[in-house]
Write a protein that holds these residues in place. Sequence first.
Motif, mmCIF file in Angstrom:
data_model
loop_
_atom_site.group_PDB
_atom_site.id
_atom_site.type_symbol
_atom_site.label_atom_id
_atom_site.label_comp_id
_atom_site.label_asym_id
_atom_site.label_seq_id
_atom_site.Cartn_x
_atom_site.Cartn_y
_atom_site.Cartn_z
ATOM 1 N N LYS A 1 0.830 -1.206 0.000
ATOM 2 C CA LYS A 1 0.000 0.000 0.000
ATOM 3 C C LYS A 1 0.865 1.256 0.000
ATOM 4 N N GLU A 2 1.938 1.262 0.767
ATOM 5 C CA GLU A 2 2.832 2.425 0.795
ATOM 6 C C GLU A 2 3.463 2.652 -0.581
ATOM 7 N N ILE A 3 3.874 1.572 -1.233
ATOM 8 C CA ILE A 3 4.446 1.685 -2.576
ATOM 9 C C ILE A 3 3.397 2.242 -3.535
ATOM 10 N N PHE A 4 2.204 1.667 -3.506
ATOM 11 C CA PHE A 4 1.119 2.117 -4.388
ATOM 12 C C PHE A 4 0.804 3.592 -4.153
ATOM 13 N N ASP A 5 0.698 3.989 -2.883
ATOM 14 C CA ASP A 5 0.368 5.381 -2.561
ATOM 15 C C ASP A 5 1.425 6.347 -3.097
ATOM 16 N N ARG A 6 2.683 5.966 -3.018
ATOM 17 C CA ARG A 6 3.756 6.834 -3.527
ATOM 18 C C ARG A 6 3.709 6.938 -5.051
ATOM 19 N N VAL A 7 3.404 5.821 -5.718
ATOM 20 C CA VAL A 7 3.266 5.842 -7.179
ATOM 21 C C VAL A 7 2.064 6.701 -7.578
ATOM 22 N N VAL A 8 0.958 6.568 -6.855
ATOM 23 C CA VAL A 8 -0.229 7.390 -7.125
ATOM 24 C C VAL A 8 0.119 8.868 -7.006
ATOM 25 N N THR A 9 0.840 9.229 -5.968
ATOM 26 C CA THR A 9 1.234 10.630 -5.768
ATOM 27 C C THR A 9 2.057 11.138 -6.939
ATOM 28 N N ILE A 10 3.000 10.330 -7.414
ATOM 29 C CA ILE A 10 3.842 10.720 -8.545
ATOM 30 C C ILE A 10 2.981 10.951 -9.793
ATOM 31 N N ILE A 11 2.048 10.056 -10.047
ATOM 32 C CA ILE A 11 1.181 10.191 -11.223
ATOM 33 C C ILE A 11 0.268 11.406 -11.083
ATOM 34 N N GLN A 12 -0.291 11.595 -9.892
ATOM 35 C CA GLN A 12 -1.205 12.715 -9.687
ATOM 36 C C GLN A 12 -0.496 14.068 -9.745
ATOM 37 N N GLU A 13 0.782 14.114 -9.435
ATOM 38 C CA GLU A 13 1.519 15.367 -9.560
ATOM 39 C C GLU A 13 1.543 15.833 -11.014
ATOM 40 N N ARG A 14 1.511 14.880 -11.930
ATOM 41 C CA ARG A 14 1.539 15.211 -13.356
ATOM 42 C C ARG A 14 0.128 15.354 -13.939
ATOM 43 N N GLN A 15 -0.777 14.487 -13.505
ATOM 44 C CA GLN A 15 -2.108 14.417 -14.107
ATOM 45 C C GLN A 15 -3.165 15.255 -13.372
ATOM 46 N N GLY A 16 -2.875 15.625 -12.139
ATOM 47 C CA GLY A 16 -3.853 16.350 -11.330
ATOM 48 C C GLY A 16 -4.320 15.499 -10.159
ATOM 49 N N GLU A 17 -4.647 16.168 -9.070
ATOM 50 C CA GLU A 17 -5.006 15.457 -7.836
ATOM 51 C C GLU A 17 -6.267 14.615 -7.963
ATOM 52 N N ASP A 18 -7.161 14.984 -8.877
ATOM 53 C CA ASP A 18 -8.415 14.256 -9.027
ATOM 54 C C ASP A 18 -8.298 13.055 -9.955
ATOM 55 N N PHE A 19 -7.127 12.861 -10.549
ATOM 56 C CA PHE A 19 -6.921 11.754 -11.477
ATOM 57 C C PHE A 19 -6.960 10.440 -10.706
ATOM 58 N N VAL A 20 -7.816 9.519 -11.147
ATOM 59 C CA VAL A 20 -7.988 8.233 -10.457
ATOM 60 C C VAL A 20 -6.951 7.239 -10.987
#
Length: 78
Positions: free
Chosen positions: A4-23
């Motif tokens: 979960k920690e790994i996934f959450d960090r990857v999500v943060t990296i993607i959302q920094e580029r795509q926007g916070e609302d990006f699922v």
Amino acid sequence: MTDKEIFDRVVTIIQERQGEDFVVTEALSLKDDLDADSVDLMEFVLTIEDEFGIEISDEEIDHLQSVADVLQAIKDKI
């Protein structure tokens, strides 16, 4: 580090580029869903390498199709 920690960090990296609302899901396609070209993919991989202190080879990058693939590559190296 938990999955979960790994996934959450990857999500943060993607959302920094795509926007916070990006699922972000594990099934998300890096090329199709993120509209990532080869330069975008390399920037993403470099960010992942820096974030987790790992190295991903060019051969491994060629096999990264989805977020699940990225998560597995990270888990295999930490």
